[in-house]
Design a protein around this motif. Structure first.
Motif: not given
Length: 341
Positions: A235-238, A246-248, A263-266, A268-272
């Protein structure tokens, strides 16, 4: 089913050994516990007789003879939220690898007790505390007042002259932050741990020190408070992903929160690490198997607890003064979750 012979062997007592050896049962007990007051040749003879009779030590009987409980308490601040299963496993494994058959280990959470009166010399020969917060000082002071040998691990107890064994969390966080800076990241966020846990405070200090030395600004909206659980990382990543700027990179103060953040990143449609880099802390067993494999700080909890167990035995047996602070260094584990920009 046990054979008749096996059942007989289980009933062998130190008095039986004493009768065969022609000595008192107290001498047998002391010989089997390596007391220097027993002559070496007598001790060797008693040990051979005990082995031949397949003697199995009885902690209750030993405690009556030697006025010892043969119990070491392993106390955590809490066995509930904030103590991950991996942290718990490493701590118990480390202690048991040293204690082995010499003592019984009783595992408890300090927060389970309303009354500390049962914590006394009659019930415990020594106490190991895996402390995560300053509130534990009341319990630690009670142990000291009752003159029970004690070693506090995982946290430095200022003002109390006892043995502390802890991982250098501040240095570990400093190294992690330096790595992110060297990778070209300037907009670095943190998801911190439980506010009252000293480990979280130390990691924040390490982060701030690295940022200050690099002359980089700490952005207030990037400083989020987690609780060391998966959900808080998620939730904090959300929240961070909703930031206009956004931070990098995000430094999560433990691996559980880092996995939640990934999990939150993925979702939301982003990638790690293509869109956002993530670094954790602890090096739990899951960190190397998540995709991408998590860059993290290895926190040698098992080794810390082995050291603590060695020192509590030394204190109980009179071979240690019972004071001093001993640091064990953390180690950065570089994997795939941080991108160089």
């Amino acid at each position: 089913m046990k054979s008749e012979k096996q059942r007989e062997n289980m009933n062998v007592t130190i008095k039986d050994i004493a009768r065969v050896a022609g000595v008192s049962h107290i001498t047998v007990s002391r010989a089997l516990n390596d007391y220097t007051s027993v002559k070496p040749e007598t001790r060797e003879r008693i040990i051979k007789i005990a082995e031949k009779m397949n003697y199995v030590p009885n902690f209750n009987a030993k405690s009556l003879v030697l006025d010892k409980s043969y119990i070491i308490g392993l106390f955590f601040s809490t066995l509930k939220q904030g103590t991950s299963s991996d942290f718990f496993y490493q701590a118990v494994t480390g202690v048991n690898s040293i204690i082995k058959e010499k003592y019984n280990v009783v595992i408890k959470g300090i927060d389970e007790y309303r009354d500390y009166s049962v914590i006394n010399r009659r019930n415990f020969d020594g106490i190991l505390v895996v402390s995560q917060r300053g509130e534990d000082d009341e319990f630690i002071s009670h142990v000291l007042r009752n003159k029970i040998p004690i070693v506090v691990m995982n946290r430095e107890t200022s003002g109390l002259e006892i043995v502390n064994v802890l991982v250098n969390d501040c240095l570990g966080a400093y190294d992690a932050t330096r790595y992110l800076l060297e990778a070209g990241h300037e907009k670095i966020a943190i998801i911190g741990g439980k506010r009252d846990f000293q480990s979280a405070v130390a990691r924040k200090q390490g982060f701030a020190k690295a940022m200050s030395e690099a002359d980089k600004s700490i952005v207030p909206q990037y400083m989020l408070q987690g609780d060391y659980g998966f959900e808080s990382g998620y939730y904090k990543m959300k929240e961070l992903l909703l930031e206009t700027d956004r931070p990098t990179a995000v430094f999560c103060f433990n691996d559980d929160m880092a996995l939640g953040a990934i999990r939150a990143v993925f979702e939301s449609g982003f990638k790690v690490p293509t869109d956002i880099s993530i670094i954790g802390f602890d090096n739990t067993v899951f960190s190397r198997y998540v995709t991408p494999a998590l860059t993290t700080v290895h926190r040698p909890i098992e080794r810390m607890c082995q050291e603590g167990a060695c020192r509590i035995i030394d204190i109980i047996e009179g071979n240690d003064s019972g004071t001093g602070v001993f640091y064990i260094n953390a180690e950065l584990k570089i994997r795939d979750s941080v991108r160089f920009i």
